[in-house]
Design a protein around this motif. Structure first.
Motif, PDB file in Angstrom:
ATOM      1  N   ARG A 164      -1.207  57.178  -5.154  1.00 50.22           N
ATOM      2  CA  ARG A 164      -1.482  58.608  -4.714  1.00 50.22           C
ATOM      3  C   ARG A 164      -1.272  59.690  -5.815  1.00 50.22           C
ATOM      4  N   ARG A 298      10.337  65.194  -1.931  1.00 49.19           N
ATOM      5  CA  ARG A 298       9.221  64.954  -1.986  1.00 49.19           C
ATOM      6  C   ARG A 298       8.561  64.362  -3.077  1.00 49.19           C
ATOM      7  N   GLU A 303       0.733  64.426  -2.532  1.00 47.83           N
ATOM      8  CA  GLU A 303       0.675  65.316  -1.291  1.00 47.83           C
ATOM      9  C   GLU A 303       1.407  64.459  -0.015  1.00 47.83           C
ATOM     10  N   GLU A 304       2.164  65.231   0.764  1.00 45.62           N
ATOM     11  CA  GLU A 304       2.509  64.759   1.914  1.00 45.62           C
ATOM     12  C   GLU A 304       3.183  63.426   2.073  1.00 45.62           C
TER      13      GLU A 304
END
Ligand SMILES: Cc1cc2nc3c(=O)[nH]c(=O)nc-3n(C[C@H](O)[C@H](O)[C@H](O)COP(=O)(O)OP(=O)(O)OC[C@H]3O[C@@H](n4cnc5c(N)ncnc54)[C@H](O)[C@@H]3O)c2cc1C
Length: 340
Positions: A164, A298, A303-304
Motif C-alpha cells: 500500500r 499512522r 492511507e488509513e
C-alpha cells in the motif's frame, strides 16, 4: 501483544474491534516472553542505547509507559515482580498467561486462524492496525537461524503495508535474539527463556569454524554479540568460561546454572579445566526494522493504516529496547488515533 492492547483499548473507547489471529492461540511471542515490560530512564539514555532509533517514537515510550502499565493493572493483569532488576531500566514483570487472558477478555473478539493476507481484503470495514509481530520467522528461515519466537510472524503486516506504499524504518537485517545451546536444532517454545545463554560478557567468544572472535565487551543485552555470531559459519560459537566466572549472576541465574541448563538440553559442553566451553547458536527473537510510523502510529506512505509492535521498525535501531513496551504503547496509540 500490540494487537490485543489495541483492541482492548478500542473496546474501552466504545468501538467493536475484531482481532484477526493467524495462529491457533492468542498472545504471540508475548506469551512466550519473560514478561518484563520496561523503558530506559530518559530519552537521552534511550538514544544512547539505540542511536539509530527515531527519537520521536522513543520519547513516547519514555513518556507513556508508566501510565500504560497502570492501565494493564487496571484491566486485571497483576505485576508479579515490581522493577526490572536492571538499574538502566524502569518497568515491571507480568505473568504472560494472565496478561494474555486479560487482554483477550477485554478485546472480546479474537478470530483464530484468520490471517491478514497481503494483497487481499479482510472483508471487515473500518480502520486497520497492523500488529503481526514483524518477520522473525521469515528472517530466521532465510538466514538459517534458530527461531526463538512465535512461528506465525512471517512479515504479513510488512508486506501488506509495502503493497500500500508504506515506507520502512530501521535496518531490515537487524534483529534481537539470544545465544541458545547447540545442538539441539529445535527448542520447544516453553524453553526459550530457560535455555538462553546470556553470559557472553563473562566468556571468551570464538566462532565454531573459522577465525571469528568477538573482541571487547558485548553490550548489556548481548544483542550485538548474537548478531556477530549469526554472521559466522553455521551461526555457532564457543563460549569459553573460566571457573572464576561460574558464580557470576545475570538477572536471577548464575552462569553455572545456565550452563547446566544447556547440558541438560543436550547441548555440547566441554570441560577443559579451568575452563568450561559451551557450544551456542544464534537465534532470532524479533526483527528491529519494519514499517515506518509517525507519532500517531499512522503508517507513513499509506492511507488509513496503523501499525504497532514489532511490525514497526526504527525504534531500537542500533541497540535493544523492550519490544513489549513498544507493542503496548503504540498498540494503545493506534487504537486512540484510529477512533479519533
Ligand atoms: C522467549 C522470549 C522472551 C522475551 N522476553 C521479553 C521481555 O522480557 N521483555 C520484552 O519487552 N520483550 C520480550 N520479548 C519480545 C516480545 O515478546 C515481543 O517484543 C512482543 O511480543 C512483540 O509484540 P507484537 O504484538 O509485535 O508481536 P507478538 O506478541 O508476537 O504478536 C503478534 C501476533 O500476530 C499474529 N500474526 C502473525 N501474522 C499474522 C497475520 N498475517 N494475520 C493475523 N495475525 C498474525 C501472531 O500469531 C501473533 O499472535 C521476548 C520474546 C521471546 C520470544
Amino acid at each position: 501483544m500490540a494487537g490485543l492492547a489495541a483492541a482492548a483499548r478500542a473496546r474501552e473507547l466504545g468501538a467493536e474491534p475484531f482481532v484477526l489471529e493467524k495462529g491457533d492461540r492468542p498472545g504471540g511471542s508475548m506469551l512466550l516472553s519473560s514478561g518484563v515490560i520496561w523503558r530506559y530512564r530518559s530519552l537521552e539514555e534511550f538514544q544512547a542505547e539505540c542511536p539509530g532509533g527515531d527519537p520521536a517514537l522513543q520519547r513516547l515510550i519514555v513518556e507513556r509507559l508508566d501510565e500504560d502499565l497502570e492501565w494493564l493493572e487496571s484491566l486485571g493483569a497483576s505485576v508479579t515482580e515490581p522493577g526490572t532488576g536492571n538499574a538502566r531500566t524502569i518497568g515491571a514483570r507480568f505473568d504472560t498467561l494472565e496478561l494474555t487472558e486479560t487482554l483477550v477478555r477485554k478485546a472480546n473478539t479474537v478470530l483464530f486462524g484468520h490471517a491478514i493476507v497481503p494483497g487481499t481484503e479482510t472483508g471487515l470495514e473500518g480502520p486497520m492496525v497492523l500488529a503481526t509481530g514483524g518477520f522473525s520467522a521469515r528472517l530466521a528461515g532465510e538466514r538459517g537461524l534458530l527461531l526463538r519466537a512465535n512461528r506465525w510472524s512471517t512479515g504479513d503486516g510488512l508486506d501488506l503495508a509495502l503493497g500500500r506504499g508504506a515506507a520502512t524504518a530501521g535496518d531490515l537485517d537487524e534483529f534481537y535474539g539470544r545465544a541458545m545451546p547447540a545442538p539441539p536444532a529445535h527448542i520447544d517454545e516453553q524453553d526459550f527463556v530457560r535455555l538462553s545463554q546470556l553470559y557472553g560478557r563473562f566468556a571468551e567468544v570464538v566462532a565454531e569454524e573459522g577465525d571469528g572472535r568477538f573482541e571487547g565487551e558485548p553490550s548489556w543485552s548481548e544483542t550485538d554479540l548474537v548478531q556477530a555470531i549469526a554472521r559466522w559459519p553455521g551461526s555457532r560459537a564457543w563460549y569459553r568460561v573460566h571457573e572464576d566466572k561460574l558464580r557470576e549472576r545475570v538477572r536471577d541465574r548464575t552462569v553455572a546454572e545456565m550452563i547446566d541448563a544447556a547440558r541438560a538440553a543436550g547441548g555440547v559442553v566441554r570441560q577443559e579445566p579451568p575452563f568450561t566451553s559451551v557450544l551456542v547458536e544464534a537465534s532470532v527473537t524479533q526483527t528491529l526494522g519494519g514499517i515506518r510510523i509517525d507519532e500517531r502510529a499512522r503508517v507513513v506512505g499509506a492511507e488509513e493504516l496503523y501499525a504497532a509492535g514489532a511490525d514497526v521498525g526504527g525504534i531500537s535501531t542500533g541497540g535493544y529496547s523492550s519490544g513489549l513496551a513498544a507493542a503496548l504503547v503504540f498498540g494503545r496509540i493506534a487504537a486512540e488515533e484510529a477512533l479519533s
